[in-house]
Write an enzyme that holds these catalytic residues in place. Structure first.
Site, PDB file in Angstrom:
ATOM      1  N   SER A  37      -3.665   9.028   1.182  1.00  0.00           N
ATOM      2  CA  SER A  37      -2.381   8.554   0.649  1.00  0.00           C
ATOM      3  C   SER A  37      -1.887   9.575  -0.363  1.00  0.00           C
ATOM      4  CB  SER A  37      -2.565   7.181  -0.010  1.00  0.00           C
ATOM      5  OG  SER A  37      -1.351   6.739  -0.576  1.00  0.00           O
ATOM      6  N   GLN A 104       3.180   1.506  -2.192  1.00  0.00           N
ATOM      7  CA  GLN A 104       2.929   0.432  -1.223  1.00  0.00           C
ATOM      8  C   GLN A 104       1.599   0.667  -0.492  1.00  0.00           C
ATOM      9  OE1 GLN A 104       6.345   0.188   1.334  1.00  0.00           O
ATOM     10  NE2 GLN A 104       7.542  -1.015  -0.110  1.00  0.00           N
ATOM     11  N   GLU A 105       1.315   1.936  -0.158  1.00  0.00           N
ATOM     12  CA  GLU A 105       0.018   2.245   0.455  1.00  0.00           C
ATOM     13  C   GLU A 105      -1.125   1.896  -0.489  1.00  0.00           C
ATOM     14  OE1 GLU A 105       1.574   6.069   3.137  1.00  0.00           O
ATOM     15  OE2 GLU A 105       0.192   6.352   1.465  1.00  0.00           O
ATOM     16  N   LEU A 106      -0.947   2.215  -1.765  1.00  0.00           N
ATOM     17  CA  LEU A 106      -1.958   1.881  -2.762  1.00  0.00           C
ATOM     18  C   LEU A 106      -2.179   0.376  -2.828  1.00  0.00           C
ATOM     19  CD1 LEU A 106      -3.859   2.595  -5.080  1.00  0.00           C
ATOM     20  CD2 LEU A 106      -1.869   2.589  -6.610  1.00  0.00           C
TER      21      LEU A 106
END
Length: 433
Positions: A37, A104-106
């Site tokens: 990410s 958002q990935e986190l």
């Protein structure tokens, strides 16, 4: 409860609390070791070169530029990468903290950590603890690596974490814990460890020798029995180590190795050369267990045993008894008969005696064997004559040519031989229509 399906990336895990409540969900096994990410600003300087280094070290990496194709759904592909990666490598930079998509990935990775499993591996790039704490207290609380130390060093730390969580590494640590418990003074602990190693099947092969020593030397009979069962469950994966153990300095270990191979049965076929060598062992118990193991192997050992029938008497007797114990011995009729006939005419009286015993114990071609046994009725060894009489009695109609010679033996001064001849004649007469 896990049920693996060969060649598939799926397994079933029970989510119920009793056999009647068992419900199964399908889980997809991870396709990647690492999801990277990052912000697009950090791709050229960090994400791409780090991904290349990690791939060279054997790590399966998900990074957008290699996984996304024209027309793909960005959200769907990223969701797939997040869900099917064992770890999420988060490159934390000022650009990362200022963008919505990386955050958002986190959040997706944080959700995976809610079950207590370590998923997020943070890498700092041009940031400090104070800045991270202002934007993400969760990231600030995690031990991180800094790109300022060099990407090679960062990659080595990542590889160490990934390798430590690898299923094979976890399995090896688990097996080692059970092996350590085999030395516990508590019998219950040893029983639990032995049982657990057996349940691993072939995956428990690293424990073959410790289990063998437990089987041969443990003071508790239940533990010794359980160790033998565990080696049987490990099966083919244990054969190589058990073959080597047949040459161990301790006879009790050699005996245990032979017993374990006998219990494994046909899967122990690769151990045949070592078992034949063990027939020459100084310890008679080792010889006997090797013989039983050769019988347990079955059809694969028959050609080897037939060759032994043409060897010296001490080894020949083992071959006879191994063939006698074997369920597949009828397959050897065509090959065994001429070998025993030649042995019955051997100059060594011990070889003739063993050959005569062989005719009474091993299935043979009766029509071929009957004339040789009739000739053996005049042998100068009483044991040969006695065995020949008993063998002919079992041949039925194939032994009618022996009636005159057997009738002559009724006048023999040896009462036991005369009685055996009488019994043989009765059996032959009963078989004639």
């Amino acid at each position: 409860i896990k049920r693996h399906r060969a060649g598939s990336r799926y397994f079933l895990r029970s989510t119920g609390h009793s056999p009647r409540q068992e419900r199964y969900r399908v889980y997809r096994l991870p396709m990647w070791d690492l999801f990277i990410s990052h912000a697009s600003e950090d791709k050229a300087s960090v994400a791409r070169p780090l991904a290349e280094i990690l791939r060279e070290k054997g790590i399966r990496v998900w990074i957008d530029e290699t996984e996304l194709c024209l027309g793909d759904s960005l959200r769907a592909k990223i969701d797939q990468g997040l869900a099917q990666s064992r770890f999420g490598l988060v490159i934390v930079s000022r650009a990362f903290l200022s963008k919505r998509w990386p955050i958002q990935e986190l959040n997706g990775l944080v959700a995976r950590e809610s079950g207590g499993q370590k998923v997020i591996l943070p890498i700092w790039h041009g940031v400090d603890h104070r800045l991270i704490a202002e934007h993400s207290p969760i990231l600030a609380d995690k031990l991180a690596e800094d790109t300022a130390n060099g990407l090679e060093k960062v990659a080595d730390k990542i590889v160490a974490v990934v390798r430590a969580s690898d299923p094979d590494s976890r399995l090896q640590r688990r097996v080692q814990r059970f092996i350590n418990d085999l030395n516990s003074p508590d019998v219950e602990d040893r029983l639990i460890s032995v049982s657990a190693l057996g349940q691993l099947g072939g995956k428990g092969s690293l424990a073959t020798l410790p289990l063998l020593y437990t089987m041969g030397q443990d003071q508790d009979a239940a533990v010794r029995t359980a160790a033998r069962k565990a080696l049987t469950l490990i099966g083919a994966a244990a054969v190589e180590s058990l073959s080597g153990a047949l040459r161990d300095q301790m006879s009790v270990v050699r005996v245990a190795a032979g017993e374990a191979l006998a219990a494994i049965g046909p899967l122990a076929a690769p151990a045949i050369p070592a078992l034949i060598e063990a027939l020459h062992d100084d310890d008679k118990k080792v010889q006997e267990t090797a013989r039983s193991a050769l019988a347990g192997v079955g059809a694969a050992s028959i050609p080897h045993l037939i060759r032994l029938l043409e060897g010296p008497a001490p080894v020949m007797i083992h071959a006879v008894f191994a063939l006698m114990q074997m369920r597949d011995a009828k397959q050897s009729v065509g090959s065994v008969t001429p070998v025993l006939i030649r042995a019955l005419q051997h100059a060594d009286p011990d070889v003739r005696i063993i050959a005569a015993v062989g005719f009474t114990l091993i299935p043979v071609a009766q029509d071929q064997a009957a004339p040789a046994l009739v000739a053996a009725l005049s042998d100068d060894q009483p044991a040969v004559r006695s065995c020949a009489v008993r063998a002919l009695g079992k041949f039925g109609t194939s032994a009618t040519i022996a009636i005159p010679a057997l009738t002559a033996l009724l006048k023999e001064q040896d009462n036991e031989l005369a009685a055996a001849a009488s019994a043989a004649l009765t059996l032959i007469e009963q078989s004639v229509p």
